[in-house]
Design a protein around this motif. Structure first.
Motif, PDB file in Angstrom:
ATOM      1  N   PRO A   1       0.826  -1.208   0.000  1.00 31.60           N
ATOM      2  CA  PRO A   1       0.000   0.000   0.000  1.00 31.60           C
ATOM      3  C   PRO A   1       0.860   1.258   0.000  1.00 31.60           C
ATOM      4  O   PRO A   1       2.047   1.212   0.332  1.00 31.60           O
TER       5      PRO A   1
ATOM      6  N   THR B   1       7.085  -1.378  -6.390  1.00 30.40           N
ATOM      7  CA  THR B   1       5.855  -1.098  -7.141  1.00 30.40           C
ATOM      8  C   THR B   1       6.151  -0.447  -8.490  1.00 30.40           C
ATOM      9  O   THR B   1       5.265   0.145  -9.107  1.00 30.40           O
TER      10      THR B   1
ATOM     11  N   GLN C   1      -3.819  -4.264  -3.702  1.00 33.70           N
ATOM     12  CA  GLN C   1      -3.369  -3.782  -2.398  1.00 33.70           C
ATOM     13  C   GLN C   1      -4.270  -4.247  -1.256  1.00 33.70           C
ATOM     14  O   GLN C   1      -3.993  -3.954  -0.097  1.00 33.70           O
TER      15      GLN C   1
END
Length: 308
Positions: free
Chosen positions: A19, A37, A57
């Motif tokens: 996240p 990411t 996520q």
């Protein structure tokens, strides 16, 4: 063995994609997040094919010590699970409301789990709230603060609650707030508060707190949402999902506004807030069961000895 215990306690979670770090994250945390990411890296992972980043996520519990996780998976471990030490701090016997051969009814303290039953809540708010149904849509992101919008947004969760009654009551006395360690969160001093009786029509995490704050009537002592309400009072346009939100020229500009709005919110309260599950009822084997909790903390008397 310690790892297995944490998994058994429900303290280990994973997500396919990490996240977004919170605004206060360390630079090293942000650097690692950007590395894992990186879009070209994510495209090579078969496990997230066909999923949006938001969907990837979403967090899930690790339930088995032998469960395998793909390289690049985000893992969150609560080394000191918050909810378990809390269990030992509570005098559970004093919270028993009723017992039968089939169930035990407890006056549940905050931060413990519960099953879905029909409940009526009492909320102590800073401003009056008109009776009727309040509708918002909640962002489907499993982390605080929960953001809500009055306008329908695709994939956001419907949140509805009914204000059954709202009456003016005295603001909690200084001794009461001191005994219960209530945080005023910088809210201007005032003589009155408002006790709202609420029928929760949908049950989303932080729903009552987020909805009341969104209409400018945050719950007394709610450090997570009251600070956001104060910021919105000073500048209504700061809430990108509010009625006075600005028109954004790009998705990047909107995303930056959302992060700024999140940063306006505080941390979770460390003590009580003005919210109580006041009435509970359910049907069991053809019988209707109903119980009512005692007086909420803001109605209780306090003496100096309570501070010891």
């Amino acid at each position: 063995m310690y790892v297995a215990d944490l998994i058994k306690f429900g303290a280990v979670y994973y997500a396919l994609v990490a996240p977004q770090p919170p605004p206060y994250a360390a630079p090293e945390h942000v650097r690692i997040f950007r590395e894992v990411t990186e879009p070209s890296l994510l495209r090579r992972r078969a496990s997230i094919k066909g999923k949006t980043v938001r969907e990837a996520q979403k967090t899930f519990r690790v339930t088995d010590p032998s469960q395998r996780l793909e390289a690049g998976t985000y893992l969150r471990v609560h080394v000191h699970p918050k909810r378990f030490p809390r269990c030992y701090e509570i005098d559970w016997k004093s919270r028993v409301v009723a017992t039968t051969d089939d169930f035990v009814v407890l006056n549940k303290p905050a931060a413990t789990s519960e099953k879905q039953v029909k409940k009526v809540y009492l909320a102590l708010t800073t401003e009056p709230v008109s009776p009727g149904i309040i509708t918002h849509y909640m962002r489907p992101l499993n982390r605080a603060p929960r953001l809500v919008s009055e306008d329908h947004i695709e994939r956001w969760h419907l949140c509805q609650m009914e204000i059954l009654d709202c009456k003016k009551v005295p603001w909690p006395k200084p001794l009461i707030t001191k005994v219960h360690k209530v945080d005023n969160c910088g809210w201007p001093k005032q003589e009155a508060a408002y006790e709202c009786k609420i029928n929760l029509m949908t049950g989303k995490t932080h729903q009552i707190r987020a909805q009341l704050a969104a209409i400018g009537a945050p719950i007394v002592g709610d450090s997570a949402y009251m600070t956001g309400a104060i910021a919105a009072m000073a500048d209504p346009s700061i809430n990108p999902y509010g009625r006075a939100s600005l028109n954004y020229s790009s998705e990047e500009e909107k995303a930056a506004a959302v992060e700024a709005w999140v940063a306006c919110h505080g941390k979770e309260p460390k003590s009580v807030i003005g919210l109580q599950a006041s009435e509970i009822s359910w049907d069991h084997e053809g019988e209707h069961h109903y119980y009512k909790a005692g007086a909420p903390w803001w109605r209780q008397d306090a003496v100096e000895s309570d501070l010891v």
